[in-house]
Write a protein that holds these residues in place. Sequence first.
Motif, PDB file in Angstrom:
ATOM      1  N   LYS A 159       0.830  -1.200   0.000  1.00 12.27           N
ATOM      2  CA  LYS A 159       0.000   0.000   0.000  1.00 12.27           C
ATOM      3  C   LYS A 159       0.871   1.258   0.000  1.00 12.27           C
ATOM      4  CE  LYS A 159      -2.364  -1.546   3.527  1.00 12.27           C
ATOM      5  NZ  LYS A 159      -3.361  -1.766   4.607  1.00 12.27           N
ATOM      6  N   SER A 160       0.290   2.356  -0.445  1.00  7.62           N
ATOM      7  CA  SER A 160       1.006   3.630  -0.475  1.00  7.62           C
ATOM      8  C   SER A 160       1.187   4.151   0.942  1.00  7.62           C
ATOM      9  CB  SER A 160       0.216   4.653  -1.296  1.00  7.62           C
ATOM     10  OG  SER A 160      -1.005   4.981  -0.632  1.00  7.62           O
ATOM     11  N   ALA A 161       2.044   5.169   1.066  1.00  6.22           N
ATOM     12  CA  ALA A 161       2.291   5.766   2.379  1.00  6.22           C
ATOM     13  C   ALA A 161       1.005   6.312   2.994  1.00  6.22           C
ATOM     14  CB  ALA A 161       3.331   6.882   2.251  1.00  6.22           C
ATOM     15  N   THR A 162       0.105   6.793   2.149  1.00  9.24           N
ATOM     16  CA  THR A 162      -1.170   7.337   2.650  1.00  9.24           C
ATOM     17  C   THR A 162      -1.944   6.279   3.408  1.00  9.24           C
ATOM     18  OG1 THR A 162      -1.315   8.900   0.818  1.00  9.24           O
ATOM     19  CG2 THR A 162      -3.370   8.383   1.988  1.00  9.24           C
ATOM     20  N   TRP A 163      -2.041   5.088   2.807  1.00 10.79           N
ATOM     21  CA  TRP A 163      -2.846   4.045   3.440  1.00 10.79           C
ATOM     22  C   TRP A 163      -2.108   3.328   4.561  1.00 10.79           C
ATOM     23  CZ3 TRP A 163      -7.790   3.915   3.473  1.00 10.79           C
ATOM     24  CH2 TRP A 163      -8.468   4.640   2.481  1.00 10.79           C
ATOM     25  N   VAL A 164      -0.776   3.373   4.523  1.00 15.19           N
ATOM     26  CA  VAL A 164      -0.015   2.879   5.671  1.00 15.19           C
ATOM     27  C   VAL A 164      -0.304   3.780   6.874  1.00 15.19           C
ATOM     28  CG1 VAL A 164       2.297   2.580   6.636  1.00 15.19           C
ATOM     29  CG2 VAL A 164       1.796   1.796   4.316  1.00 15.19           C
ATOM     30  N   PHE A 165      -0.385   5.089   6.601  1.00 18.26           N
ATOM     31  CA  PHE A 165      -0.703   6.037   7.677  1.00 18.26           C
ATOM     32  C   PHE A 165      -2.120   5.816   8.208  1.00 18.26           C
ATOM     33  CE2 PHE A 165      -2.530  10.179   8.937  1.00 18.26           C
ATOM     34  CZ  PHE A 165      -1.757  10.408  10.058  1.00 18.26           C
ATOM     35  N   VAL A 166      -3.089   5.598   7.300  1.00 18.87           N
ATOM     36  CA  VAL A 166      -4.469   5.332   7.724  1.00 18.87           C
ATOM     37  C   VAL A 166      -4.511   4.065   8.579  1.00 18.87           C
ATOM     38  CG1 VAL A 166      -6.789   4.718   6.934  1.00 18.87           C
ATOM     39  CG2 VAL A 166      -5.521   6.549   5.801  1.00 18.87           C
ATOM     40  N   ASP A 167      -3.746   3.048   8.174  1.00 14.52           N
ATOM     41  CA  ASP A 167      -3.669   1.817   8.974  1.00 14.52           C
ATOM     42  C   ASP A 167      -3.210   2.111  10.399  1.00 14.52           C
ATOM     43  OD1 ASP A 167      -4.583   0.138   7.077  1.00 14.52           O
ATOM     44  OD2 ASP A 167      -2.672  -0.815   6.623  1.00 14.52           O
ATOM     45  N   SER A 168      -2.233   3.012  10.526  1.00 15.55           N
ATOM     46  CA  SER A 168      -1.697   3.298  11.858  1.00 15.55           C
ATOM     47  C   SER A 168      -2.743   3.929  12.764  1.00 15.55           C
ATOM     48  CB  SER A 168      -0.483   4.226  11.750  1.00 15.55           C
ATOM     49  OG  SER A 168      -0.885   5.538  11.360  1.00 15.55           O
ATOM     50  N   MET A 169      -3.754   4.578  12.171  1.00 14.41           N
ATOM     51  CA  MET A 169      -4.788   5.253  12.965  1.00 14.41           C
ATOM     52  C   MET A 169      -5.631   4.261  13.746  1.00 14.41           C
ATOM     53  SD  MET A 169      -5.850   8.106  10.125  1.00 14.41           S
ATOM     54  CE  MET A 169      -7.187   8.825  11.079  1.00 14.41           C
ATOM     55  N   TRP A 170      -5.879   3.080  13.156  1.00 12.83           N
ATOM     56  CA  TRP A 170      -6.657   2.088  13.908  1.00 12.83           C
ATOM     57  C   TRP A 170      -5.773   1.022  14.551  1.00 12.83           C
ATOM     58  CZ3 TRP A 170      -6.412  -3.004  12.395  1.00 12.83           C
ATOM     59  CH2 TRP A 170      -6.059  -3.273  11.056  1.00 12.83           C
ATOM     60  N   ARG A 171      -4.625   0.740  13.926  1.00 10.24           N
ATOM     61  CA  ARG A 171      -3.732  -0.255  14.526  1.00 10.24           C
ATOM     62  C   ARG A 171      -3.158   0.235  15.857  1.00 10.24           C
ATOM     63  NH1 ARG A 171      -2.532  -4.512  11.198  1.00 10.24           N
ATOM     64  NH2 ARG A 171      -2.948  -4.187   8.972  1.00 10.24           N
ATOM     65  N   SER A 172      -3.068   1.553  16.030  1.00 10.17           N
ATOM     66  CA  SER A 172      -2.544   2.093  17.285  1.00 10.17           C
ATOM     67  C   SER A 172      -3.359   1.592  18.464  1.00 10.17           C
ATOM     68  CB  SER A 172      -2.570   3.625  17.254  1.00 10.17           C
ATOM     69  OG  SER A 172      -3.909   4.098  17.136  1.00 10.17           O
ATOM     70  N   VAL A 173      -4.676   1.504  18.290  1.00  7.45           N
ATOM     71  CA  VAL A 173      -5.542   1.047  19.376  1.00  7.45           C
ATOM     72  C   VAL A 173      -5.346  -0.445  19.620  1.00  7.45           C
ATOM     73  CG1 VAL A 173      -7.920   0.789  20.168  1.00  7.45           C
ATOM     74  CG2 VAL A 173      -7.228   2.845  18.917  1.00  7.45           C
TER      75      VAL A 173
END
Length: 707
Positions: A159-173
């Motif tokens: 995935k692109s950096a954008t979607w890696v970042f979006v992943d981090s938004m929910w994976r953080s929890v």
Amino acid sequence: MNTPTPGALAEKILSGVGGSENIESLTHCATRLRFQLRDGEKVDQAALDALDGVMGTVPQSGDRFQIVIGGAVAGVYSDLMNLPSMTGGATPRPPSDAEVKAEIRAKGRGRFAWLDNFFEYLSDSFRPLLGVLLGASLIIAIASMLDAFGLVDFRSADKSATWVFVDSMWRSVLYFLPIMVAYNAAKKLKIDPWVGATVMAAVMTPNFTGMIGSKTPGVTTTTNTTLGTSESVAHVFGLPMQLNDYGGQVFVPLLMVALLALVYKGLKRIFPENVQMVFVPFFSMLIMIPLTAFLIGPMGVWAGNGLGTGLSWLNGNAPIVFAIVIPMLYPFLVPLGLHWPLNALMLVNINTLGYDFIQGPMGTWNFACFGATAGVLLLSVRHREKDMRQTATGALAAGLLGGISEPSLYGIHLRFKRIYPRMLVGCLVGGVIIGVLGGVNTKAFAFTSLLTIPVFDPMIKYIIAISAAFFTSMALVYFADYRTKEERAQVNAERDAAEAAPGDKAVVPAQTVAADDRELVAVGAAAAATGASAGTVAKAATAAGTPVADEAPVAGKGLELTAPVAGRVVGLGEVEDPVFASRALGEGVGIEPADGRVVAPVDGELITVADTGHAFGIRTANGVEVLIHVGIDTVKMQGKGFDVRVAAGQKVSAGDLLAEVDLAAVRAAGHPAVTLMTVLNTADMTSVEPHTGQDVTAGTPVVTVRR
């Protein structure tokens, strides 16, 4: 509606809880009667819920029982205590020989008190995380919907950096969930929560996880060619330590904190109080971090994997049984807070198997629950039940959009015994469909709402099952009604009588409007508070020489209730008290306080000032009844930490100091400090509009009340 006299209500309540001989002790807070009973099975909950003057009931573990009365609770408590059969003040009487024998037998069986404590530990370790888990699940749902429509490959490895970042938004929890659980679990066991979080974080640092599969000296990695798995072992101080990635693990922090509590409290007994701040955390970390890394961590992973494997076997070998048992179990687990262990297993499955098979069948229970609420809503519209319509609308919105079932359960389903059997049929239908169709899986932890449907696979099977569960429950509740024929006839007759009553509406004269130009709501609300009609109040006002208008209230911006404390404003659905969260005590807000100064949110008369200083009731000149409740269950503090500056019957203006509260003492006693403000007679208003999600100072408008 004929409201019983106070004495009659007290007698009916006493009968409903099994009589005076069944009461071990009785106390009250600002809104509820709190019973400690000898035998909770003797309570006639349906009869109590049906009483005029009772806003709801809350059964609890250990034969404890709460009855929600509202602002009149002190009077009802007094009436109860003055009943002839309550002589002695509901204090424990000497047990009979038979009771002594029964107690001994009960102790021999354990009485399941340990089980209650265990489930309370689990529940309180997870419940505060409800908001962030819900937020993460909605982010996953949005990403999954985009994936379903072909706009992005949500599961792509590159995935692109954008979607890696979006992943981090929910994976953080989900990844750091063990640290959050450790914090809450330590807080529940009344030890320093930051020590619990620190111990768990130690085995989740990049330094620790970076050793897995690495060539670090002292680390060996072996590969199982049959299973395609690898295992890393580090030799620390000459001892072998199995390395695991503890991201998302929940059993490990629960096990670790249970042992940490023993160590921490033991150390507090050893060290003098003046050095505890330094040495108790130091030695706790020195002992528990190695224990967690060497022993508790691997044990927790093995236990979680074993449970997940067992359930997976049942799902694979008897899918229909599994798919039926889960939704039929949840309606009984959720009201008691016993559903968290299954939620924990969902997270274990995702971490070990890469997917979860419990959430699909569980979703059919949720939608059966929401369907039953929809049936109640349709009936409330049909029969013009304003109060129930408001309750059902809020509960249904919370369910369908947020996947939250508690407002439906506490606000409606547990109050009417005809709902549960019909809801269970919906659960059964949905479970059978999922079982017959071969099961439904998900790769993400998600609250089962309309927004999270795309995360389930196969999605069409899931939609069929939850739709069947929803509409089955809705139809059964709607066509059978949640009231009996006799109850329906009585309620409708009372409604017709109320609608046929004189509808004169009076308003407070213009000269009495406060200087800040707030709109004052109609005097009719004061009539509701005293049991008089609006016309009676109008006549009394006229006789006193006060001009009263004949028509509707003056138009305006509404009555603004200001923040009684400075802090962060949250919705009632976010607080930990199920009675406030279900709006049984009216609509309003919660405020996470920044300081302990509690001020009046509006001009009016103090009709209630709790002896313990934790609650205040204010009635405005035109009958809006406002409850300010400092903290949750703070009545148990018996006034410690509460410096009250006012008395009942006193007139106050917005901003006047009501009390100063030692928030550190409240939190040290294990009570949430959130300050709650509700409009007790919300049902008499056109709208009560909370303004949440903001940081405010005391005196900032946070609730708008409109007639």
